[in-house]
Design an enzyme around this catalytic site. Structure first.
Site, PDB file in Angstrom:
ATOM      1  N   TYR A 179      46.082  34.143  47.873  1.00  0.00           N
ATOM      2  CA  TYR A 179      44.873  34.608  47.183  1.00  0.00           C
ATOM      3  C   TYR A 179      43.631  34.180  47.970  1.00  0.00           C
ATOM      4  O   TYR A 179      42.607  34.861  47.967  1.00  0.00           O
ATOM      5  CB  TYR A 179      44.852  34.085  45.738  1.00  0.00           C
ATOM      6  CG  TYR A 179      44.014  34.927  44.812  1.00  0.00           C
ATOM      7  CD1 TYR A 179      44.301  36.268  44.590  1.00  0.00           C
ATOM      8  CD2 TYR A 179      42.910  34.382  44.161  1.00  0.00           C
ATOM      9  CE1 TYR A 179      43.522  37.037  43.749  1.00  0.00           C
ATOM     10  CE2 TYR A 179      42.130  35.146  43.315  1.00  0.00           C
ATOM     11  CZ  TYR A 179      42.448  36.473  43.113  1.00  0.00           C
ATOM     12  OH  TYR A 179      41.662  37.240  42.284  1.00  0.00           O
ATOM     13  N   LYS A 222      36.268  34.157  43.398  1.00  0.00           N
ATOM     14  CA  LYS A 222      36.409  34.166  41.927  1.00  0.00           C
ATOM     15  C   LYS A 222      35.836  32.882  41.326  1.00  0.00           C
ATOM     16  O   LYS A 222      35.314  32.896  40.204  1.00  0.00           O
ATOM     17  CB  LYS A 222      37.875  34.339  41.518  1.00  0.00           C
ATOM     18  CG  LYS A 222      38.458  35.713  41.823  1.00  0.00           C
ATOM     19  CD  LYS A 222      37.781  36.828  41.046  1.00  0.00           C
ATOM     20  CE  LYS A 222      38.573  38.122  41.095  1.00  0.00           C
ATOM     21  NZ  LYS A 222      37.794  39.263  40.599  1.00  0.00           N
TER      22      LYS A 222
HETATM   23  P1  NAD Z   1      41.547  48.282  41.170  1.00  0.00           P
HETATM   24  O1  NAD Z   1      41.857  48.463  42.618  1.00  0.00           O
HETATM   25  O2  NAD Z   1      41.991  49.320  40.245  1.00  0.00           O
HETATM   26  O3  NAD Z   1      40.006  47.995  40.954  1.00  0.00           O
HETATM   27  C1  NAD Z   1      39.185  47.359  41.887  1.00  0.00           C
HETATM   28  C2  NAD Z   1      37.924  48.178  41.928  1.00  0.00           C
HETATM   29  O4  NAD Z   1      36.922  47.556  42.747  1.00  0.00           O
HETATM   30  C3  NAD Z   1      38.146  49.586  42.501  1.00  0.00           C
HETATM   31  O5  NAD Z   1      37.725  50.544  41.574  1.00  0.00           O
HETATM   32  C4  NAD Z   1      37.271  49.601  43.729  1.00  0.00           C
HETATM   33  O6  NAD Z   1      36.748  50.876  44.024  1.00  0.00           O
HETATM   34  C5  NAD Z   1      36.188  48.615  43.320  1.00  0.00           C
HETATM   35  N1  NAD Z   1      35.375  48.173  44.437  1.00  0.00           N
HETATM   36  C6  NAD Z   1      35.755  47.447  45.516  1.00  0.00           C
HETATM   37  N2  NAD Z   1      34.699  47.307  46.345  1.00  0.00           N
HETATM   38  C7  NAD Z   1      33.636  47.937  45.777  1.00  0.00           C
HETATM   39  C8  NAD Z   1      32.296  48.160  46.146  1.00  0.00           C
HETATM   40  N3  NAD Z   1      31.796  47.710  47.290  1.00  0.00           N
HETATM   41  N4  NAD Z   1      31.501  48.888  45.303  1.00  0.00           N
HETATM   42  C9  NAD Z   1      31.975  49.374  44.137  1.00  0.00           C
HETATM   43  N5  NAD Z   1      33.246  49.182  43.737  1.00  0.00           N
HETATM   44  C10 NAD Z   1      34.063  48.497  44.549  1.00  0.00           C
HETATM   45  O7  NAD Z   1      42.230  46.860  40.798  1.00  0.00           O
HETATM   46  P2  NAD Z   1      42.113  45.954  39.493  1.00  0.00           P
HETATM   47  O8  NAD Z   1      43.259  45.012  39.603  1.00  0.00           O
HETATM   48  O9  NAD Z   1      41.963  46.793  38.292  1.00  0.00           O
HETATM   49  O10 NAD Z   1      40.795  45.115  39.760  1.00  0.00           O
HETATM   50  C11 NAD Z   1      39.718  45.019  38.834  1.00  0.00           C
HETATM   51  C12 NAD Z   1      39.269  43.570  38.715  1.00  0.00           C
HETATM   52  O11 NAD Z   1      40.297  42.831  38.055  1.00  0.00           O
HETATM   53  C13 NAD Z   1      39.004  42.875  40.041  1.00  0.00           C
HETATM   54  O12 NAD Z   1      37.891  42.029  39.909  1.00  0.00           O
HETATM   55  C14 NAD Z   1      40.258  42.033  40.199  1.00  0.00           C
HETATM   56  O13 NAD Z   1      40.054  40.912  41.033  1.00  0.00           O
HETATM   57  C15 NAD Z   1      40.475  41.631  38.774  1.00  0.00           C
HETATM   58  N6  NAD Z   1      41.798  41.084  38.456  1.00  0.00           N
HETATM   59  C16 NAD Z   1      42.917  41.807  38.722  1.00  0.00           C
HETATM   60  C17 NAD Z   1      44.156  41.278  38.437  1.00  0.00           C
HETATM   61  C18 NAD Z   1      45.413  42.047  38.756  1.00  0.00           C
HETATM   62  O14 NAD Z   1      46.475  41.427  38.844  1.00  0.00           O
HETATM   63  N7  NAD Z   1      45.365  43.359  38.906  1.00  0.00           N
HETATM   64  C19 NAD Z   1      44.254  40.016  37.848  1.00  0.00           C
HETATM   65  C20 NAD Z   1      43.088  39.304  37.573  1.00  0.00           C
HETATM   66  C21 NAD Z   1      41.857  39.849  37.879  1.00  0.00           C
END
Ligand code: NAD
Length: 256
Positions: A156, A163
């Site tokens: 990570y 984060k």
């Molecule tokens: P995802 O890939 O569906 O979403 C990530 C989003 O970030 C995408 O829509 C992408 O276009 C956007 N993004 C990245 N760079 C960008 C920029 N410069 N401008 C605008 N948008 C931008 O994946 P996800 O897992 O749904 O991620 C959403 C959030 O959840 C993130 O913050 C991720 O760290 C967090 N998260 C995810 C998990 C997991 O296991 N999936 C767990 C904990 C937290």
């Protein structure tokens, strides 16, 4: 009547129908909220537009959150459509793929800056503009984080550091915006298979470990992340701000 009838908000971070932002959007829509959406780049428009249409959204715009002018433009446009907003979902993160494998010690200056900018600073950039549209009734700003901010999770790496900055930002923003009755909170979600998650080396092993060890003996469902967002956006959490809730089937309580 839905808990969010008459409430309006903007969702940053839908890439496709697996995105956590999309599950948050669905949970809020089911309770009557009106939604605006942004997508990062042109390539994502064909995925995001039909999803936004399906929940009756009239505002679907491109916005690269690493660009301040692009963020200004979104809020100027949003103000024309709605004079005020009630909530924001920030579900955005990015780090170079090579920084999500191997060792944290190898992170480059550019890789560090990029992860911090997109994954942490953008919350502040959005909160500043959104708070100026949250007049009267206050509002709720919700972001997504992960346990790698608190403890070392293999691969990570720089995202864990970003984060940690994001979680500290939640507390500072909550303190700054509290006198306008704007609440700022984060959901620390357990691993869910999404586009961003699949970029982390060994992600499938994370799912297996959580299933084997978490108190609930399973992984979190994306719908459950959506329900937690609903809690933060709704009046049910009216006295809660600066908080990080773990929606992770209890994995983060384990010491060993
Ligand atoms: P995802 O890939 O569906 O979403 C990530 C989003 O970030 C995408 O829509 C992408 O276009 C956007 N993004 C990245 N760079 C960008 C920029 N410069 N401008 C605008 N948008 C931008 O994946 P996800 O897992 O749904 O991620 C959403 C959030 O959840 C993130 O913050 C991720 O760290 C967090 N998260 C995810 C998990 C997991 O296991 N999936 C767990 C904990 C937290």
């Amino acid at each position: 009547m839905g808990m969010l009838v008459g409430k309006k908000g903007i969702i940053f971070g839908v890439a496709n129908d697996h995105s956590l932002a999309w599950y948050c959007a669905k949970a809020l829509h089911e309770e009557g909220a009106e939604l605006a959406f942004t997508y990062q780049g042109e390539a994502l428009e064909r995925r995001v537009r039909p999803l936004a249409d399906s929940v009756g959204s009239k505002f679907i715009e491109q916005c690269d959150l690493s660009n301040d002018e692009a963020i200004d433009k979104i809020f100027t446009e949003l103000k024309k459509q709605w004079a005020t907003i009630d909530f924001v979902i920030h579900a955005v993160a990015f780090a170079n793929k090579q920084d999500l494998e191997g060792h944290f010690v190898d992170t480059t200056r550019d890789g560090f800056k990029l992860a911090m900018d997109v994954s942490a600073y953008t919350l502040t950039a959005v909160a500043k503009r959104a708070s100026e549209m949250m007049n009267g009734d206050g509002g709720s700003i919700v972001t997504l984080t992960y346990y790698g901010a608190e403890k070392v999770v293999p691969h990570y790496n720089v995202m864990g550091v970003a984060k940690a900055a994001l979680e500290a930002s939640v507390r500072y923003l909550a303190a700054d915006l509290g006198d306008k009755n704007i609440r700022v909170n984060a959901i620390s979600a357990g691993p869910v298979r999404t586009l961003a998650a699949m970029g982390i080396a060994g992600f499938r092993d994370m799912l297996k470990v959580v299933e084997a060890k978490a108190p609930l003996k399973r992984n979190i469902q994306a719908e459950e992340v959506g329900k937690t967002a609903l809690y933060f956006v709704s009046n049910m959490s009216s006295g809660v701000t600066g908080e990080i809730i773990h929606a992770d089937c209890g994995y983060s309580i384990l010491g060993m």
